[in-house]
Enzyme design. Sequence first.
Site, mmCIF file in Angstrom:
data_model
loop_
_atom_site.group_PDB
_atom_site.id
_atom_site.type_symbol
_atom_site.label_atom_id
_atom_site.label_comp_id
_atom_site.label_asym_id
_atom_site.label_seq_id
_atom_site.Cartn_x
_atom_site.Cartn_y
_atom_site.Cartn_z
ATOM 1 N N HIS A 85 -9.468 1.011 4.790
ATOM 2 C CA HIS A 85 -8.191 1.232 5.479
ATOM 3 C C HIS A 85 -8.431 2.178 6.649
ATOM 4 O O HIS A 85 -9.242 3.100 6.557
ATOM 5 C CB HIS A 85 -7.168 1.824 4.491
ATOM 6 C CG HIS A 85 -5.781 1.822 5.065
ATOM 7 N ND1 HIS A 85 -5.357 2.774 5.954
ATOM 8 C CD2 HIS A 85 -4.738 0.981 4.886
ATOM 9 C CE1 HIS A 85 -4.102 2.513 6.298
ATOM 10 N NE2 HIS A 85 -3.706 1.423 5.661
ATOM 11 N N GLU A 126 -6.897 4.627 7.714
ATOM 12 C CA GLU A 126 -6.712 6.060 7.420
ATOM 13 C C GLU A 126 -7.957 6.622 6.724
ATOM 14 O O GLU A 126 -8.311 7.786 6.931
ATOM 15 C CB GLU A 126 -5.434 6.252 6.579
ATOM 16 C CG GLU A 126 -4.192 5.999 7.430
ATOM 17 C CD GLU A 126 -2.977 5.492 6.676
ATOM 18 O OE1 GLU A 126 -2.949 5.552 5.437
ATOM 19 O OE2 GLU A 126 -2.045 5.009 7.346
ATOM 20 N N GLU A 155 -5.506 -5.071 10.548
ATOM 21 C CA GLU A 155 -4.488 -4.049 10.757
ATOM 22 C C GLU A 155 -4.796 -3.282 12.045
ATOM 23 O O GLU A 155 -5.610 -2.345 12.038
ATOM 24 C CB GLU A 155 -4.488 -3.054 9.590
ATOM 25 C CG GLU A 155 -4.187 -3.679 8.256
ATOM 26 C CD GLU A 155 -3.571 -2.666 7.300
ATOM 27 O OE1 GLU A 155 -2.456 -2.910 6.844
ATOM 28 O OE2 GLU A 155 -4.185 -1.614 7.051
ATOM 29 N N SER A 167 3.279 -2.154 10.351
ATOM 30 C CA SER A 167 4.729 -2.125 10.574
ATOM 31 C C SER A 167 5.405 -3.468 10.298
ATOM 32 O O SER A 167 6.334 -3.868 11.002
ATOM 33 C CB SER A 167 5.053 -1.632 11.986
ATOM 34 O OG SER A 167 4.587 -0.301 12.156
ATOM 35 N N LYS A 204 0.179 4.218 -0.121
ATOM 36 C CA LYS A 204 -0.453 5.409 0.474
ATOM 37 C C LYS A 204 -0.261 6.592 -0.480
ATOM 38 O O LYS A 204 -0.179 6.379 -1.690
ATOM 39 C CB LYS A 204 0.118 5.695 1.862
ATOM 40 C CG LYS A 204 0.144 4.453 2.749
ATOM 41 C CD LYS A 204 0.326 4.805 4.187
ATOM 42 C CE LYS A 204 0.622 3.556 4.990
ATOM 43 N NZ LYS A 204 0.166 3.634 6.359
ATOM 44 N N GLY A 239 2.196 2.260 10.666
ATOM 45 C CA GLY A 239 3.114 3.375 10.485
ATOM 46 C C GLY A 239 3.779 3.831 11.771
ATOM 47 O O GLY A 239 4.384 4.902 11.824
ATOM 48 N N ASN A 289 0.882 -1.174 0.000
ATOM 49 C CA ASN A 289 0.000 0.000 0.000
ATOM 50 C C ASN A 289 0.919 1.223 0.000
ATOM 51 O O ASN A 289 1.502 1.549 1.029
ATOM 52 C CB ASN A 289 -0.888 -0.020 1.252
ATOM 53 C CG ASN A 289 -1.664 1.277 1.410
ATOM 54 O OD1 ASN A 289 -1.824 2.032 0.446
ATOM 55 N ND2 ASN A 289 -2.146 1.537 2.617
HETATM 56 C C1 PEP Z 1 -0.772 0.093 5.801
HETATM 57 O O1 PEP Z 1 -0.723 1.206 5.297
HETATM 58 O O2 PEP Z 1 -1.714 -0.656 5.509
HETATM 59 C C2 PEP Z 1 0.282 -0.323 6.720
HETATM 60 C C3 PEP Z 1 0.199 -1.500 7.261
HETATM 61 O O3 PEP Z 1 1.296 0.571 6.935
HETATM 62 P P1 PEP Z 1 2.723 0.249 7.622
HETATM 63 O O4 PEP Z 1 3.220 -1.054 7.074
HETATM 64 O O5 PEP Z 1 3.594 1.411 7.240
HETATM 65 O O6 PEP Z 1 2.486 0.167 9.095
#
Ligand code: PEP
Length: 244
Positions: free
Chosen positions: A95, A97, A166, A208, A11, A172, A9
């Site tokens: 997601h 976000e 998630e 992460s 972003k 992040g 992803n």
């Molecule tokens: C994500 O954006 O779905 C995500 C898991 O981000 P990160 O791996 O940076 O934590």
Amino acid sequence: MRGKLVVGNWKMNGGLAANAALLSAIAAGWNAPTGRELAVCVPYPYLAQAQAALSETRVAWGAQDVSEHEAGAYTGEVSARMLVEFGCRYAIVGHSERRQYFGDTDAIVAAKARAALATGITPIACVGETLAEREQGVTEAVVLRQIDAVVAAAGADIARLVVAYEPVWAIGTGRTASPAEAQVVHATLRARLTSAGGQSVPLLYGGSVKADNAAALFAMTDIDGGLIGGASLKAGEFLAIARA
Ligand code: PEP
């Protein structure tokens, strides 16, 4: 057997020159072992670039969102049918976000998943609790509420879903759920999906994930791969995760 899947992803990151280098390095480094798939979900303006760069490779691509509406006066929205024209196999929906900054409710996420399914695109439906919800002990209730909305919208198409757990506190932040913590939630989600006829739905972990923790997470019984944010922007790291 459930397939293994790793999805990047990006972003709101990228640029034409950097994308070209990243896409070609990912495609060159991925030999697609049987039963394993790799995909990248890029910002909308780069879908044409991803399509051109990846269509002769074994890497799939998709979008990071999709409109719940089919067409019409929805300024700024992008429909599932448009994504199909750019060869998208996947669209992320729900997601954290989007839920946090853009008001995507469970009902909207469910409608987006339905819109994707209606055009043959696989929705990657994200669920996950915030830190406050985890501390209140309501993780299971939150993720089940979120998954139930998507499962109801999918109906007979449940087997065409991908689900990503998630935890919001791990996205992040550099803080990852331990493999055991993630497995507990994945087992709950797996049981719910199975009882609705979705036993074959791939269940990804995201938050992460890096090259050095991916193998331990992916070794868990109910974790079928990952949704990767920051680490998907570096070809070497992303490929190392995919190989894990
Ligand atoms: C994500 O954006 O779905 C995500 C898991 O981000 P990160 O791996 O940076 O934590």
